[in-house]
Design a protein around this motif. Structure first.
Motif, PDB file in Angstrom:
ATOM      1  N   GLY A  65      -4.391  -8.579  -9.323  1.00 49.28           N
ATOM      2  CA  GLY A  65      -4.837  -7.229  -8.973  1.00 49.28           C
ATOM      3  C   GLY A  65      -6.310  -6.931  -9.152  1.00 49.28           C
ATOM      4  O   GLY A  65      -7.134  -7.809  -9.380  1.00 49.28           O
TER       5      GLY A  65
ATOM      6  N   ARG B   6      -4.282   3.334  -9.374  1.00 47.32           N
ATOM      7  CA  ARG B   6      -3.953   2.098 -10.075  1.00 47.32           C
ATOM      8  C   ARG B   6      -4.215   0.848  -9.230  1.00 47.32           C
ATOM      9  O   ARG B   6      -3.307   0.121  -8.857  1.00 47.32           O
ATOM     10  CB  ARG B   6      -2.489   2.150 -10.535  1.00 47.32           C
ATOM     11  N   GLU B   7      -5.492   0.577  -9.001  1.00 48.25           N
ATOM     12  CA  GLU B   7      -5.854  -0.659  -8.291  1.00 48.25           C
ATOM     13  C   GLU B   7      -5.521  -1.893  -9.150  1.00 48.25           C
ATOM     14  O   GLU B   7      -5.398  -2.992  -8.643  1.00 48.25           O
ATOM     15  CB  GLU B   7      -7.348  -0.656  -7.952  1.00 48.25           C
TER      16      GLU B   7
ATOM     17  N   THR C  98      -1.620   1.830  -3.467  1.00 42.96           N
ATOM     18  CA  THR C  98      -1.482   1.635  -4.916  1.00 42.96           C
ATOM     19  C   THR C  98      -1.204   3.020  -5.522  1.00 42.96           C
ATOM     20  O   THR C  98      -1.646   4.036  -4.975  1.00 42.96           O
ATOM     21  CB  THR C  98      -2.761   1.037  -5.534  1.00 42.96           C
TER      22      THR C  98
ATOM     23  N   ILE D  42      -2.258  -3.767  -8.158  1.00 43.57           N
ATOM     24  CA  ILE D  42      -2.161  -4.582  -6.938  1.00 43.57           C
ATOM     25  C   ILE D  42      -1.430  -5.869  -7.318  1.00 43.57           C
ATOM     26  O   ILE D  42      -1.851  -6.585  -8.232  1.00 43.57           O
ATOM     27  CB  ILE D  42      -3.580  -4.874  -6.374  1.00 43.57           C
TER      28      ILE D  42
ATOM     29  N   ARG E  80      -8.371  -6.105  -3.218  1.00 49.55           N
ATOM     30  CA  ARG E  80      -8.434  -5.211  -2.051  1.00 49.55           C
ATOM     31  C   ARG E  80      -9.550  -5.664  -1.104  1.00 49.55           C
ATOM     32  O   ARG E  80      -9.394  -5.689   0.112  1.00 49.55           O
ATOM     33  CB  ARG E  80      -8.653  -3.762  -2.473  1.00 49.55           C
TER      34      ARG E  80
ATOM     35  N   HIS F 185       0.853  -1.197   0.000  1.00 57.71           N
ATOM     36  CA  HIS F 185       0.000   0.000   0.000  1.00 57.71           C
ATOM     37  C   HIS F 185       0.884   1.241   0.000  1.00 57.71           C
ATOM     38  O   HIS F 185       1.949   1.202   0.588  1.00 57.71           O
ATOM     39  CB  HIS F 185      -0.878   0.018   1.265  1.00 57.71           C
TER      40      HIS F 185
END
Ligand SMILES: Cc1ncc(COP(=O)(O)O)c(C=O)c1O
Length: 354
Positions: free
Chosen positions: A51, A42-43, A22, A46, A56, A20
Motif C-alpha cells: 500500500g 486510507r491510502e 480507498t 491499498i 497509486r 477503489h
C-alpha cells in the motif's frame, strides 16, 4: 481530448491495481480531542505491494513502462524507500525486472528489514551504496551512479526504463508526472466519497516528499473548481524549494491535460516547520503523534512521512491555523514497513512515556 474529459478517460483506462476507492473515515476520537472535524483517507490500506501513495502512482506509471517496451526498471532511493518497494512489487506482477540503488544516509537506520525485506521477497536486484565516511551522497554523485548503472544494464541488452523518485519530476524515461496524474485522479475519487458523505472538505493535509501527491491534489481541486485547499507538510526540503518543485510538476500536469489552471502562488501551500532535525530523523513530537493516533483510532502512522505530517496537523490545530467548523482530510499515504526499521530510535522516546 483534454481537461475533465481527458481525466475521465484516463481514469477508465488506467491499470487498476487495487480496489477503489480507498476508505475515507471520520477520526472520531481525534476530532473530539482537537475540536476539529478530521477525516482520514486510507491510502495505507491499498491492498497491493503493502500500500501507500506510491502504489497509486504505479497505476499510471506502469502503463508508461509497458508502452515503452521496457523489460527492466532502474530506480533509486534511500535504504527504507517506499518508492523502491512499490516499484519492485508492481514491476514483478508485469514480468518486469526491478533494479534498485539504495543509498545509505548518515543517522538513518540501515538495517535490511522493513522495505528491503519486502523488496527481496519481490525478487528485486538491489545495490546498496554508501557515501565515503558515511557522508551524505551529493545529488550530482547520485546521478553519476544512476547513469553508470543504466549504461551497464543497457550493455547487458536490457531495455531499461529509468524511473524518477516518486514518479514526480518528469526526468529519466518519464515525460509526464504520472505521480501527479494519479493524485489528480485521487482527488476525483475523494470528491465522489465526500459527496456520498455529504461533506465539503476545507483542507487536505498530507506529507510532501517528492511533490507529486501535492501537485496532483492541487490540480484536482482547481480543475473541479471546489474550495478545498491542499496543505503539504514538508518532511525534507524548505518551503521555497518545495514551492518550486510543486509548481514545476503542476506545469507538467497542465501541459499534459492542456488546461491552464491559473494557479496562484498562494495556492501552493507548504509548511516546513515540522522537518525537525532532518529527513527521517525521529523526535519526541513524532513519537507522540504516532502514539496519539494509535491509542485514539487504532491507526498506525509511519515515522518518516505521515507521523511528521500529523505532528504538523496537531500543532497547527493548537495554534488556531484552521477556522472553527472547517473540515480536514488527512491523507494516510502509507509507509508502514519502515516503522519496524526505526524500532530502536522510536523505543528511546516511547520508554519515556512508560
Ligand atoms: C509514505 C509516504 N508518504 C508521503 C510521501 C510524499 O509523497 P510525494 O513524494 O508525492 O510528495 C512519500 C514519498 O515521498 C511516502 O513514501
Amino acid at each position: 481530448m483534454k481537461g475533465l474529459d481527458l481525466v475521465e478517460d484516463l481514469r477508465k483506462r488506467k491499470e487498476t491495481l487495487f480496489t477503489h476507492p480507498t476508505p475515507l473515515e471520520r477520526m472520531k476520537n481525534i476530532s473530539s480531542l482537537t475540536g476539529v472535524e478530521i477525516f482520514i483517507k486510507r491510502e495505507d490500506l491499498i491492498g497491493c505491494g503493502f500500500g501507500g501513495n506510491k502504489i497509486r502512482k504505479m497505476e499510471y506509471l506502469i502503463e508508461d513502462i509497458k508502452n515503452k517496451g521496457a523489460d527492466t526498471v532502474l530506480t533509486w532511493g534511500g535504504i527504507q524507500s517506499n518508492w523502491c518497494r512499490a516499484m519492485s512489487s508492481i514491476c514483478r506482477i508485469f514480468g518486469i525486472e526491478p533494479y534498485l540503488i539504495l543509498f545509505k544516509r548518515k543517522n538513518l537506520p540501515d538495517d535490511l528489514g522493513g522495505n528491503v525485506l519486502l523488496e527481496n521477497f519481490s525478487g528485486a536486484k538491489i545495490s546498496i551504496v554508501e557515501g565515503e565516511g558515511k557522508k551524505l551522497i551529493k545529488l550530482d554523485d547520485i546521478w553519476e551512479i544512476v547513469s553508470e548503472n543504466l549504461q551497464n544494464l543497457e550493455k547487458m541488452g536490457r531495455k531499461t526504463y529509468l524511473a524518477p523518485i516518486g514518479a514526480s519530476i518528469p526526468e529519466g524515461s518519464m515525460e509526464v508526472s504520472w505521480g501527479g496524474i494519479a493524485y489528480l485522479d485521487c482527488f476525483y475519487e475523494l470528491m465522489e466519497q465526500c459527496d456520498t458523505l455529504g461533506i465539503e472538505p476545507d483542507w487536505i493535509v498530507h506529507a510532501t516528499g517528492s511533490g507529486s501527491t501535492q501537485a496532483g491534489l492541487i490540480a484536482g481541486s482547481k480543475l473541479m473548481g471546489v474550495k478545498t485547499k491542499i496543505l503539504g507538510i514538508s518532511v525534507s526540503e524548505t518551503k521555497v524549494k518545495f514551492e518550486e518543485i510543486v509548481r514545476f510538476i503542476l506545469e507538467n500536469i497542465q501541459n499534459y491535460i492542456q488546461v491552464n489552471l491559473e494557479i496562484k502562488d498562494e495556492e501552493i501551500k507548504i509548511v516546513d516547520d515540522y522537518i525537525g532535525d532532518g529527513y527521517g530523523i525521529v523526535s519526541r513530537e513524532l513519537v507522540n503523534s504516532i502514539k496519539i493516533v494509535a491509542e485514539k483510532e487504532g491507526i498506525f502512522l509511519d515515522p518518516v512521512y505521515t507521523g511528521k505530517a500529523m505532528v504538523g496537523l496537531l500543532d497547527l490545530i493548537n495554534k488556531g491555523f484552521f477556522k472553527k467548523n472547517e473540515k480536514i482530510i488527512f491523507m494516510h499515504t502509507g509507509g508502514l514497513p519502515a516503522l519496524f526499521s526505526y524500532k530502536e530510535k522510536l523505543e528511546e522516546f516511547l520508554k519515556e512515556q512508560r
